[in-house]
Design a protein around this motif. Structure first.
Motif, PDB file in Angstrom:
ATOM      1  N   ASP A   6       0.856  -1.253   0.083  1.00 47.00           N
ATOM      2  CA  ASP A   6       0.109  -0.028  -0.085  1.00 47.00           C
ATOM      3  C   ASP A   6       0.881   1.323  -0.004  1.00 47.00           C
ATOM      4  N   PRO A   7       0.854   2.030  -1.206  1.00 45.66           N
ATOM      5  CA  PRO A   7       1.616   3.156  -0.973  1.00 45.66           C
ATOM      6  C   PRO A   7       1.156   4.456  -0.130  1.00 45.66           C
ATOM      7  N   ASN A   8      -0.064   4.212   0.348  1.00 42.99           N
ATOM      8  CA  ASN A   8      -0.405   4.983   1.245  1.00 42.99           C
ATOM      9  C   ASN A   8       0.633   4.942   2.521  1.00 42.99           C
ATOM     10  N   GLN A   9       1.103   3.903   2.867  1.00 46.99           N
ATOM     11  CA  GLN A   9       2.128   3.331   4.040  1.00 46.99           C
ATOM     12  C   GLN A   9       3.307   3.599   3.720  1.00 46.99           C
ATOM     13  N   HIS A  10       3.837   3.290   2.478  1.00 47.83           N
ATOM     14  CA  HIS A  10       5.352   3.360   2.314  1.00 47.83           C
ATOM     15  C   HIS A  10       5.533   3.810   0.818  1.00 47.83           C
ATOM     16  N   SER A  11       6.514   4.228   0.335  1.00 44.37           N
ATOM     17  CA  SER A  11       6.825   4.808  -0.668  1.00 44.37           C
ATOM     18  C   SER A  11       7.668   3.778  -1.671  1.00 44.37           C
ATOM     19  N   CYS A  12       8.186   2.655  -0.926  1.00 37.98           N
ATOM     20  CA  CYS A  12       8.943   1.899  -1.892  1.00 37.98           C
ATOM     21  C   CYS A  12       8.092   0.875  -2.176  1.00 37.98           C
ATOM     22  N   GLY A  13       8.719   0.267  -3.372  1.00 38.67           N
ATOM     23  CA  GLY A  13       8.042  -1.080  -3.943  1.00 38.67           C
ATOM     24  C   GLY A  13       8.648  -2.423  -3.278  1.00 38.67           C
ATOM     25  N   THR A  14       9.595  -2.477  -2.348  1.00 33.89           N
ATOM     26  CA  THR A  14      10.024  -3.553  -1.596  1.00 33.89           C
ATOM     27  C   THR A  14       9.261  -4.482  -0.898  1.00 33.89           C
ATOM     28  N   VAL A  15       8.767  -5.459  -1.325  1.00 34.97           N
ATOM     29  CA  VAL A  15       7.771  -6.405  -0.652  1.00 34.97           C
ATOM     30  C   VAL A  15       8.539  -7.793  -0.508  1.00 34.97           C
ATOM     31  N   TYR A  16       8.088  -8.333   0.500  1.00 37.54           N
ATOM     32  CA  TYR A  16       8.906  -9.762   0.904  1.00 37.54           C
ATOM     33  C   TYR A  16       7.934 -10.806  -0.127  1.00 37.54           C
ATOM     34  N   PRO A  17       8.680 -12.023  -0.581  1.00 45.27           N
ATOM     35  CA  PRO A  17       7.944 -12.881  -1.351  1.00 45.27           C
ATOM     36  C   PRO A  17       6.755 -13.497  -0.621  1.00 45.27           C
ATOM     37  N   HIS A  18       5.764 -13.632  -1.468  1.00 45.99           N
ATOM     38  CA  HIS A  18       4.423 -14.075  -0.736  1.00 45.99           C
ATOM     39  C   HIS A  18       3.669 -15.068  -1.719  1.00 45.99           C
ATOM     40  N   GLY A  19       2.683 -15.755  -1.130  1.00 51.80           N
ATOM     41  CA  GLY A  19       2.138 -16.928  -1.937  1.00 51.80           C
ATOM     42  C   GLY A  19       0.709 -17.044  -1.443  1.00 51.80           C
ATOM     43  N   HIS A  20       0.353 -18.206  -1.570  1.00 53.17           N
ATOM     44  CA  HIS A  20      -1.137 -18.729  -1.581  1.00 53.17           C
ATOM     45  C   HIS A  20      -1.972 -18.071  -0.538  1.00 53.17           C
ATOM     46  N   ARG A  21      -1.327 -17.889   0.802  1.00 50.01           N
ATOM     47  CA  ARG A  21      -1.909 -17.680   1.942  1.00 50.01           C
ATOM     48  C   ARG A  21      -2.367 -16.107   1.805  1.00 50.01           C
ATOM     49  N   GLU A  22      -1.414 -15.209   1.380  1.00 51.16           N
ATOM     50  CA  GLU A  22      -1.903 -13.788   1.039  1.00 51.16           C
ATOM     51  C   GLU A  22      -2.565 -13.511  -0.054  1.00 51.16           C
ATOM     52  N   LEU A  23      -2.769 -14.608  -0.892  1.00 53.06           N
ATOM     53  CA  LEU A  23      -3.433 -14.577  -2.241  1.00 53.06           C
ATOM     54  C   LEU A  23      -4.817 -14.913  -1.996  1.00 53.06           C
ATOM     55  N   SER A  81      -2.733  -9.086  -8.924  1.00 49.06           N
ATOM     56  CA  SER A  81      -2.790  -9.266  -7.480  1.00 49.06           C
ATOM     57  C   SER A  81      -2.547  -7.792  -6.846  1.00 49.06           C
ATOM     58  N   TYR A  82      -1.819  -7.105  -7.316  1.00 52.37           N
ATOM     59  CA  TYR A  82      -1.274  -5.670  -6.783  1.00 52.37           C
ATOM     60  C   TYR A  82      -2.205  -4.650  -6.980  1.00 52.37           C
ATOM     61  N   GLY A  83      -3.571  -5.167  -7.548  1.00 52.52           N
ATOM     62  CA  GLY A  83      -4.615  -4.031  -7.651  1.00 52.52           C
ATOM     63  C   GLY A  83      -4.261  -2.935  -8.555  1.00 52.52           C
ATOM     64  N   ARG A  84      -4.259  -1.850  -7.687  1.00 52.60           N
ATOM     65  CA  ARG A  84      -3.835  -0.410  -8.179  1.00 52.60           C
ATOM     66  C   ARG A  84      -2.578  -0.079  -7.709  1.00 52.60           C
ATOM     67  N   ALA A  85      -1.787  -0.875  -6.982  1.00 53.29           N
ATOM     68  CA  ALA A  85      -0.348  -0.760  -6.545  1.00 53.29           C
ATOM     69  C   ALA A  85       0.889  -0.863  -7.525  1.00 53.29           C
ATOM     70  N   PRO A  86       1.780  -0.080  -7.663  1.00 50.72           N
ATOM     71  CA  PRO A  86       2.601  -0.091  -8.383  1.00 50.72           C
ATOM     72  C   PRO A  86       3.784  -0.968  -8.210  1.00 50.72           C
ATOM     73  N   THR A  87       4.884  -1.043  -9.041  1.00 51.71           N
ATOM     74  CA  THR A  87       6.120  -1.582  -8.667  1.00 51.71           C
ATOM     75  C   THR A  87       6.152  -3.116  -8.663  1.00 51.71           C
ATOM     76  N   PHE A  88       5.428  -3.658  -9.533  1.00 51.10           N
ATOM     77  CA  PHE A  88       5.607  -5.168  -9.503  1.00 51.10           C
ATOM     78  C   PHE A  88       6.576  -5.803 -10.344  1.00 51.10           C
ATOM     79  N   LEU A  89       7.522  -6.880  -9.791  1.00 52.21           N
ATOM     80  CA  LEU A  89       8.302  -7.533 -10.337  1.00 52.21           C
ATOM     81  C   LEU A  89       7.790  -9.008 -11.094  1.00 52.21           C
ATOM     82  N   ALA A  90       8.575  -9.196 -11.963  1.00 49.68           N
ATOM     83  CA  ALA A  90       8.051 -10.704 -12.671  1.00 49.68           C
ATOM     84  C   ALA A  90       8.535 -11.616 -11.723  1.00 49.68           C
ATOM     85  N   MET A  91       9.569 -11.573 -11.071  1.00 52.83           N
ATOM     86  CA  MET A  91      10.089 -12.437  -9.817  1.00 52.83           C
ATOM     87  C   MET A  91       8.861 -12.662  -8.991  1.00 52.83           C
ATOM     88  N   THR A  92       8.224 -11.687  -8.396  1.00 51.45           N
ATOM     89  CA  THR A  92       7.100 -11.771  -7.548  1.00 51.45           C
ATOM     90  C   THR A  92       6.218 -12.687  -8.000  1.00 51.45           C
TER      91      THR A  92
END
Length: 446
Positions: free
Chosen positions: A342-359, A373-384
Motif C-alpha cells: 500500500d503506497p499510502n503506508q510506504h513509498s518503496c516497492g520492496t515487498v517480501y515474497p508471498h504466496g497462496h495464503r496472502e493471495l 494481484s497488486y490491484g492499483r499498487a505499482p512496482t510489481f516484479l516478474a520474480m514476485t
C-alpha cells in the motif's frame, strides 16, 4: 457436472509471463493447466510495449519451472546479464514456452465470466463442492463454458490504465481529447510517433517508472537532430522529495535506479519542467486546439500539444464479479497482501515474497496473481509473480510445506521515505528508520 473436480483442469486466465509460469508450475505439480488468452499470441500485452526495455535482466525474468520445460527442446537461455526489451521477452521466451504447452493454451479466447457451476455469488448451499464455470467468447464467435477445479487469474491490468483526473475518474474533457492523449509510453523510435512529439510540448502525467521512461525518451528526442524544440511538462500530484526519482544508485536493480536518474537529468537539462501538487480536474481546448490542463484549485497550465498519461493501472474485476473475493477497499488487492504494498503506508516497492495464503479469498480455489494481484499498487516484479504461482500450484496440489516455503530473495528499491501518495512524508515516521525497516523477527522487508 458429475465429473470429479480433481479430473478437471486448472484454468489460467492470460498467457503472459505469470500465466505461462503458472502453467509450468502446475505441470510440475502433476496438475493439468488450461490457459485462456484473449490475444492471438503469447504475451499480447508485453508485445504492446515491445519497444520498452525491462529494468530486470534475463536472469530475473525467466521462471525456473518454465526453463525446466524449455531446456530439453534445445532452447538457449539469453545472456543472463543483459536486459531484454518487451519484444525480446515475448519472442525469445514467452512464445517458445507457449509453443511447448501446445493445446493447453487457447488463443483468441476471452473470458467473459467466472462463477461456481449452478451457483451465483449469493448461494451458499453445496458451493465449495461445485466446480468453477468459466464462460469464454472465442474470436470465431463461438461461446463456451469450461469447468475447472480452480481458477488462476493472471490477466494483468494492461487494458485498464488510470485516467488523468486527480480523483481517479477521467478529467472533464479528457474523453473529448483522446486524439491528443496516449496512456502508454510512446515508441519514439517509430517515425510516426517521433513526428507526433518532435518539436512539440507534451504533458507527462505520472510519477513511476513509465513516466521516467517517457521523460527520458522525450529528452533524447529534444537533443536529436530532428527534435529541436521538444519540451515536456511533468505533472506531479505530489511534491518533489528525496524519493521522487527512485532509489538511484541505491536501487538493487541498477537499471531501475537509472530510469529515475534519467528523468532527473531531463529536468536538470531543461528538457522537462516539473509542476507539483497538480491534480487535474479538466482538460480544455485552447483557441488553437491545443490542450490546457486545469487543476482542482483553478490553476491552469500553459497549452500543450500532447498528453502522455501514465497514472498506473487498475484491475478489471467485471468478469469475476460472481466470485466471493476478499479485496482491499483501497487497492483492490487481496486483503492479506494489501498492507505490504500500500503506497499510502510506504513509498518503496520492496515487498517480501508471498504466496497462496496472502493471495487467498473467501472463494476457495481462486487466485489473482501477477500484476492483477497488486490491484492499483505499482512496482510489481516478474520474480514476485513467479514466486506467487509456485506457491499457488503447490497449494492446489496439496503440498502446503512447499507452498509456504519462501524460495526467493527480491531486490530492494533503495527508496524508503514514508507514505508514497501524499505531498509530504508521513510525520509519524522516524526519518532514520523509514517505512520499510527490516522486521527483526522475519528478516523480511516490505
Amino acid at each position: 457436472m458429475t465429473e470429479p473436480a480433481t479430473e478437471l483442469p486448472v484454468v489460467v486466465i492470460g498467457a503472459g509471463p505469470v500465466g505461462l509460469a503458472a502453467a509450468a508450475h502446475l505441470l510440475d505439480q502433476g496438475l493439468e493447466p488450461l490457459i485462456l488468452e484473449t490475444g492471438p499470441a503469447a504475451g499480447a500485452a508485453v508485445r504492446a510495449w515491445a519497444h520498452v526495455r525491462l529494468f530486470s535482466p534475463w536472469a530475473e525474468v525467466v521462471d525456473p519451472a518454465a526453463e525446466k520445460l524449455l531446456s530439453p527442446t534445445g532452447w538457449n537461455h539469453p545472456d543472463p546479464t543483459s536486459y531484454p526489451s518487451g519484444g525480446d521477452w515475448a519472442e525469445l521466451y514467452l512464445q517458445p514456452l507457449a509453443d511447448i504447452l501446445g493445446d493447453r493454451v487457447r488463443f483468441g479466447a476471452r473470458v467473459t465470466g467466472v462463477s461456481r457451476a449452478g451457483r451465483d455469488r449469493m448461494v451458499d448451499a453445496d458451493r465449495e463442492r461445485r466446480p468453477f464455470t468459466v464462460h469464454t467468447a472465442h474470436a470465431d464467435g463461438r461461446e463456451e463454458r469450461i469447468l475447472a477445479r480452480a481458477v488462476i487469474d493472471a490477466s494483468g491490468t494492461w487494458c485498464t490504465p488510470g485516467p488523468a483526473g486527480g480523483d481517479g475518474l477521467p478529467a472533464l474533457g479528457e474523453g473529448a481529447a483522446t486524439d491528443r492523449i496516449t496512456y502508454r509510453v510512446p515508441d519514439l523510435g517509430d517515425p510516426a510517433a517521433r513526428a507526433r512529439y518532435a518539436g512539440k510540448t507534451t504533458a507527462v502525467i505520472g510519477s513511476g517508472a513509465s513516466a521516467f521512461t517517457a521523460l527520458a525518451g522525450l529528452a533524447d528526442l529534444a537533443e536529436s537532430s530532428d527534435g529541436a524544440g521538444t519540451k515536456a511538462v511533468w505533472v506531479l500530484r505530489r511534491g518533489i522529495s528525496g524519493s521522487t526519482f527512485g532509489g538511484g544508485d541505491a536501487d538493487q536493480l541498477p537499471a531501475r535506479g537509472a530510469l529515475g536518474l534519467a528523468a532527473k537529468a531531463a529536468v536538470d537539462r531543461g528538457h522537462a519542467r516539473a509542476v507539483t501538487g497538480f491534480r487535474t480536474e479538466a482538460v480544455e481546448r485552447a483557441a488553437d486546439s491545443r490542450l490546457v490542463l486545469v487543476d482542482e484549485d483553478g490553476r491552469r497550465l500553459e497549452p500543450v500539444d500532447e498528453m502522455i498519461v501514465l497514472t498506473g493501472f487498475r484491475p478489471d474485476l467485471t468478469f469475476i464479479d460472481e466470485l466471493r473475493l476478499g479485496l482491499d477497499e483501497r487497492l483492490q488487492a487481496p486483503v492479506a497482501l494489501a498492507p505490504l504494498i500500500d503506497p499510502n503506508q510506504h513509498s518503496c516497492g520492496t515487498v517480501y515474497p508471498h504466496g497462496h495464503r496472502e493471495l487467498s479469498h473467501p472463494e476457495r480455489g481462486v487466485y489473482l496473481v501477477g500484476m492483477k494481484s497488486y490491484g492499483r499498487a505499482p512496482t510489481f516484479l516478474a520474480m514476485t509473480g513467479y514466486e506467487q504461482v509456485r506457491s499457488v500450484a503447490a497449494a492446489l496440489a496439496g503440498d502446503l510445506d512447499a507452498a509456504d516455503r519462501v524460495e526467493l530473495s527480491l531486490p530492494e528499491t533503495g527508496v524508503c521515505g514514508g507514505a508514497g501518495l501524499f505531498d509530504t512524508p508521513d510525520p509519524q515516521q522516524p526519518a532514520d528508520i523509514g517505512c520499510c525497516a527490516q522486521d527483526a523477527q522475519t528478516g523480511r522487508s516490505g
